[in-house]
Write a protein that holds these residues in place. Structure first.
Motif, PDB file in Angstrom:
ATOM      1  N   GLY A  96       5.634  31.849  18.975  1.00 16.81           N
ATOM      2  CA  GLY A  96       6.825  31.301  19.603  1.00 16.81           C
ATOM      3  C   GLY A  96       7.849  30.909  18.563  1.00 16.81           C
ATOM      4  N   ILE A  97       9.025  30.508  19.034  1.00 14.49           N
ATOM      5  CA  ILE A  97      10.143  30.253  18.118  1.00 14.49           C
ATOM      6  C   ILE A  97       9.849  29.128  17.130  1.00 14.49           C
ATOM      7  CG2 ILE A  97      11.297  28.706  19.768  1.00 14.49           C
ATOM      8  CD1 ILE A  97      13.967  29.812  18.656  1.00 14.49           C
ATOM      9  N   TYR A  98       9.123  28.077  17.564  1.00 11.59           N
ATOM     10  CA  TYR A  98       8.891  26.957  16.649  1.00 11.59           C
ATOM     11  C   TYR A  98       7.802  27.268  15.635  1.00 11.59           C
ATOM     12  CZ  TYR A  98      12.124  24.716  19.719  1.00 11.59           C
ATOM     13  OH  TYR A  98      13.260  24.446  20.425  1.00 11.59           O
ATOM     14  N   HIS A  99       6.882  28.161  15.971  1.00 10.53           N
ATOM     15  CA  HIS A  99       5.942  28.660  14.975  1.00 10.53           C
ATOM     16  C   HIS A  99       6.715  29.447  13.914  1.00 10.53           C
ATOM     17  CE1 HIS A  99       2.590  31.675  13.804  1.00 10.53           C
ATOM     18  NE2 HIS A  99       2.494  30.585  13.049  1.00 10.53           N
ATOM     19  N   ALA A 100       7.669  30.275  14.365  1.00  6.58           N
ATOM     20  CA  ALA A 100       8.492  31.045  13.430  1.00  6.58           C
ATOM     21  C   ALA A 100       9.332  30.127  12.548  1.00  6.58           C
ATOM     22  CB  ALA A 100       9.390  32.004  14.207  1.00  6.58           C
ATOM     23  N   MET A 101       9.922  29.105  13.148  1.00  6.22           N
ATOM     24  CA  MET A 101      10.735  28.171  12.357  1.00  6.22           C
ATOM     25  C   MET A 101       9.879  27.406  11.351  1.00  6.22           C
ATOM     26  SD  MET A 101      13.235  27.028  15.515  1.00  6.22           S
ATOM     27  CE  MET A 101      14.334  25.870  14.706  1.00  6.22           C
ATOM     28  N   ASN A 102       8.670  27.048  11.760  1.00 11.15           N
ATOM     29  CA  ASN A 102       7.759  26.364  10.834  1.00 11.15           C
ATOM     30  C   ASN A 102       7.362  27.263   9.669  1.00 11.15           C
ATOM     31  OD1 ASN A 102       7.733  23.926  12.207  1.00 11.15           O
ATOM     32  ND2 ASN A 102       5.897  24.399  13.375  1.00 11.15           N
ATOM     33  N   LYS A 103       7.212  28.561   9.917  1.00 11.53           N
ATOM     34  CA  LYS A 103       6.924  29.500   8.843  1.00 11.53           C
ATOM     35  C   LYS A 103       8.074  29.520   7.837  1.00 11.53           C
ATOM     36  CE  LYS A 103       5.720  33.480  10.598  1.00 11.53           C
ATOM     37  NZ  LYS A 103       5.234  34.622  11.411  1.00 11.53           N
ATOM     38  N   GLY A 104       9.293  29.402   8.356  1.00 10.15           N
ATOM     39  CA  GLY A 104      10.441  29.337   7.468  1.00 10.15           C
ATOM     40  C   GLY A 104      10.446  28.066   6.632  1.00 10.15           C
ATOM     41  N   ILE A 105      10.091  26.949   7.256  1.00 11.98           N
ATOM     42  CA  ILE A 105      10.042  25.672   6.536  1.00 11.98           C
ATOM     43  C   ILE A 105       9.041  25.742   5.388  1.00 11.98           C
ATOM     44  CG2 ILE A 105       9.421  23.226   6.724  1.00 11.98           C
ATOM     45  CD1 ILE A 105      10.403  23.375   9.659  1.00 11.98           C
ATOM     46  N   GLU A 106       7.879  26.330   5.655  1.00 11.67           N
ATOM     47  CA  GLU A 106       6.836  26.416   4.628  1.00 11.67           C
ATOM     48  C   GLU A 106       7.286  27.256   3.436  1.00 11.67           C
ATOM     49  OE1 GLU A 106       4.124  24.603   4.680  1.00 11.67           O
ATOM     50  OE2 GLU A 106       4.853  23.791   6.592  1.00 11.67           O
ATOM     51  N   ARG A 107       8.170  28.211   3.664  1.00 14.62           N
ATOM     52  CA  ARG A 107       8.662  29.069   2.588  1.00 14.62           C
ATOM     53  C   ARG A 107       9.902  28.503   1.890  1.00 14.62           C
ATOM     54  NH1 ARG A 107       6.315  33.492  -0.025  1.00 14.62           N
ATOM     55  NH2 ARG A 107       4.634  34.259   1.330  1.00 14.62           N
ATOM     56  N   ALA A 108      10.560  27.544   2.514  1.00 16.75           N
ATOM     57  CA  ALA A 108      11.836  27.028   2.003  1.00 16.75           C
ATOM     58  C   ALA A 108      11.646  26.229   0.720  1.00 16.75           C
ATOM     59  CB  ALA A 108      12.494  26.162   3.062  1.00 16.75           C
ATOM     60  N   THR A 109      12.582  26.394  -0.205  1.00 18.61           N
ATOM     61  CA  THR A 109      12.565  25.641  -1.462  1.00 18.61           C
ATOM     62  C   THR A 109      13.834  24.822  -1.655  1.00 18.61           C
ATOM     63  OG1 THR A 109      13.529  27.478  -2.727  1.00 18.61           O
ATOM     64  CG2 THR A 109      11.121  27.416  -2.548  1.00 18.61           C
ATOM     65  N   GLY A 110      14.774  24.905  -0.717  1.00 18.86           N
ATOM     66  CA  GLY A 110      16.034  24.176  -0.842  1.00 18.86           C
ATOM     67  C   GLY A 110      15.887  22.701  -0.521  1.00 18.86           C
ATOM     68  N   GLN A 111      16.874  21.929  -0.924  1.00 20.08           N
ATOM     69  CA  GLN A 111      16.885  20.492  -0.612  1.00 20.08           C
ATOM     70  C   GLN A 111      17.109  20.275   0.879  1.00 20.08           C
ATOM     71  OE1 GLN A 111      19.735  18.223  -2.887  1.00 20.08           O
ATOM     72  NE2 GLN A 111      19.462  16.376  -1.643  1.00 20.08           N
ATOM     73  N   TYR A 112      17.951  21.129   1.480  1.00 21.23           N
ATOM     74  CA  TYR A 112      18.217  21.075   2.918  1.00 21.23           C
ATOM     75  C   TYR A 112      17.830  22.397   3.567  1.00 21.23           C
ATOM     76  CZ  TYR A 112      20.930  16.733   2.565  1.00 21.23           C
ATOM     77  OH  TYR A 112      21.320  15.425   2.366  1.00 21.23           O
ATOM     78  N   CYS A 113      17.480  22.314   4.854  1.00 17.33           N
ATOM     79  CA  CYS A 113      17.212  23.508   5.656  1.00 17.33           C
ATOM     80  C   CYS A 113      18.240  23.591   6.783  1.00 17.33           C
ATOM     81  CB  CYS A 113      15.819  23.449   6.282  1.00 17.33           C
ATOM     82  SG  CYS A 113      14.443  23.516   5.115  1.00 17.33           S
TER      83      CYS A 113
ATOM     84  N   ARG B 291       7.828  14.460   5.250  1.00 18.68           N
ATOM     85  CA  ARG B 291       7.449  13.081   5.611  1.00 18.68           C
ATOM     86  C   ARG B 291       6.967  12.956   7.052  1.00 18.68           C
ATOM     87  NH1 ARG B 291      12.038  10.771   4.424  1.00 18.68           N
ATOM     88  NH2 ARG B 291      12.765   9.873   6.381  1.00 18.68           N
ATOM     89  N   LEU B 292       7.627  13.662   7.978  1.00 18.46           N
ATOM     90  CA  LEU B 292       7.342  13.483   9.410  1.00 18.46           C
ATOM     91  C   LEU B 292       6.574  14.634  10.037  1.00 18.46           C
ATOM     92  CD1 LEU B 292      10.777  12.044  10.629  1.00 18.46           C
ATOM     93  CD2 LEU B 292       8.792  10.817   9.730  1.00 18.46           C
ATOM     94  N   GLY B 293       6.447  15.727   9.326  1.00 15.74           N
ATOM     95  CA  GLY B 293       5.796  16.900   9.895  1.00 15.74           C
ATOM     96  C   GLY B 293       6.822  17.880  10.446  1.00 15.74           C
ATOM     97  N   ASN B 294       6.386  19.097  10.698  1.00 17.22           N
ATOM     98  CA  ASN B 294       7.269  20.156  11.168  1.00 17.22           C
ATOM     99  C   ASN B 294       7.453  20.086  12.683  1.00 17.22           C
ATOM    100  OD1 ASN B 294       7.284  20.921   8.507  1.00 17.22           O
ATOM    101  ND2 ASN B 294       5.992  22.721   8.793  1.00 17.22           N
ATOM    102  N   TYR B 295       8.011  21.143  13.258  1.00 21.86           N
ATOM    103  CA  TYR B 295       8.196  21.215  14.707  1.00 21.86           C
ATOM    104  C   TYR B 295       6.831  21.309  15.400  1.00 21.86           C
ATOM    105  CZ  TYR B 295      13.095  22.166  13.702  1.00 21.86           C
ATOM    106  OH  TYR B 295      14.388  22.067  13.265  1.00 21.86           O
ATOM    107  N   ARG B 296       6.702  20.633  16.513  1.00 20.18           N
ATOM    108  CA  ARG B 296       5.462  20.672  17.277  1.00 20.18           C
ATOM    109  C   ARG B 296       5.474  21.894  18.187  1.00 20.18           C
ATOM    110  NH1 ARG B 296       5.119  14.110  18.258  1.00 20.18           N
ATOM    111  NH2 ARG B 296       4.376  13.664  16.138  1.00 20.18           N
ATOM    112  N   GLU B 297       4.554  22.785  17.929  1.00 21.02           N
ATOM    113  CA  GLU B 297       4.548  24.086  18.593  1.00 21.02           C
ATOM    114  C   GLU B 297       4.042  24.037  20.028  1.00 21.02           C
ATOM    115  OE1 GLU B 297       2.543  26.838  15.969  1.00 21.02           O
ATOM    116  OE2 GLU B 297       3.600  25.995  14.228  1.00 21.02           O
ATOM    117  N   THR B 298       3.564  22.876  20.474  1.00 22.42           N
ATOM    118  CA  THR B 298       3.160  22.748  21.878  1.00 22.42           C
ATOM    119  C   THR B 298       4.370  22.864  22.797  1.00 22.42           C
ATOM    120  OG1 THR B 298       3.296  20.338  21.603  1.00 22.42           O
ATOM    121  CG2 THR B 298       1.120  21.351  21.432  1.00 22.42           C
ATOM    122  N   TYR B 299       5.564  22.574  22.264  1.00 22.62           N
ATOM    123  CA  TYR B 299       6.795  22.719  23.038  1.00 22.62           C
ATOM    124  C   TYR B 299       7.373  24.102  22.780  1.00 22.62           C
ATOM    125  CZ  TYR B 299       6.320  17.695  23.478  1.00 22.62           C
ATOM    126  OH  TYR B 299       5.831  16.441  23.742  1.00 22.62           O
ATOM    127  N   LYS B 300       7.573  24.866  23.838  1.00 26.25           N
ATOM    128  CA  LYS B 300       8.040  26.243  23.710  1.00 26.25           C
ATOM    129  C   LYS B 300       9.560  26.355  23.741  1.00 26.25           C
ATOM    130  CE  LYS B 300       3.824  27.589  23.490  1.00 26.25           C
ATOM    131  NZ  LYS B 300       3.267  27.920  22.149  1.00 26.25           N
TER     132      LYS B 300
END
Length: 283
Positions: A69-86, A160-169
């Protein structure tokens, strides 16, 4: 040693070839250069790969594989990100001009969230413009939400707070805003200009998902607001909407008088029927 970019632009795509190319062009034409560009494709079969291949020299990282789902995809992006902001600029969304990132980062930014304005478009026409004003409160999220297309999120906030919760589609980003802004009181800065244009064709805007959309929002709000308080708030919001509608009608003069006349007659007819029914019952 390579210096880490200031910004990670993350684009999620699934079978939206034309929208993906529009997004890519808006990114690579930016005058600002301290960013990396990540594309997370969900295994498209519409020719999106050809678009990615054509612009591959401008893309820092990309992957194309099925996701949950979209939030799993967005979380994959977060894990790869190296910038200060996303920043999540998904396929079909685009920056309003070539200088917008320069305006965002022309001075040092420190807030957890940088929230800018966002055009909302449908069928190539702007139908609404979101402009952040004043302080973000719970009322801000009850009436609307923060557009992720124009909100820069500190990578450290996810750490600090964790990524997107994938239970929400549909509303994983909405839940993250509630968690970060309301529950954890993260720092927020407003950008007084429009950052991006949001294409109103996403999952949350499809009629077939409207029931699920509203149910997810209620589930999220129930996490932070007691049920009885939420019920009172919903009642108050309905009355507020009704009042604003009547104020608009009243401002129209003759129209208000016509509607008031019809309303009074309808009330009179209902009362008359009730009296007639009462008389028949007595007989």
């Amino acid at each position: 040693m390579k210096t880490a970019p200031l910004l990670s632009i993350i684009t999620v795509n699934l079978n939206n070839r034309a929208g993906l190319e529009q997004t890519i062009q808006g990114v690579i034409n930016q005058k600002f250069t301290s960013f990396e560009f990540l594309i997370i494709d969900g295994g498209s079969n519409d020719g999106s790969h050809e678009i990615i291949d054509f612009y591959t020299d401008a893309i820092s990282y990309w992957v194309s594989e099925p996701d949950r789902g979209i939030y799993h995809a967005m979380n994959k992006g977060i894990e790869r990100a190296t910038g200060q902001y996303c920043l999540f600029l998904n396929s079909g969304d685009w920056f309003v001009d070539e200088q917008v990132l320069e305006r965002c980062f022309n001075e040092r930014q420190t807030a957890d969230l940088l929230i800018g304005g966002c055009h909302v478009s449908k069928n190539g026409r702007i139908i609404h413009t979101y402009k952040p004003t004043g302080e973000i409160t719970f009322n801000s999220f009850y009436k609307t939400t923060i557009p992720h297309q124009s909100t820069f999120i500190k990578k450290a906030l996810f750490d600090r707070l964790g990524n997107y919760r994938e239970t929400y589609k549909i509303h994983g980003d909405y839940e993250f805003w509630i968690r970060s802004v309301i529950t954890h009181q993260c720092s927020v800065a407003m950008l007084d200009f429009v950052v991006a244009d949001y294409n109103l064709e996403g999952l949350s805007n499809r009629p077939e998902y409207s029931v699920q959309s509203q149910e997810e929002i209620r589930q999220i709000l129930q996490q932070v607001v007691p049920e009885r308080v939420l019920a009172d708030y919903e009642t108050w919001m309905v009355k507020r909407i009704e009042l604003s509608m009547w104020e608009w009608v009243k401002s129209k003069g003759l129209l208000y008088g016509t509607i008031q006349f019809i309303y009074d007659r309808a009330v009179g007819i209902v009362a008359l029927k009730q009296r007639l029914f009462a008389r028949k019952s007595d007989q």
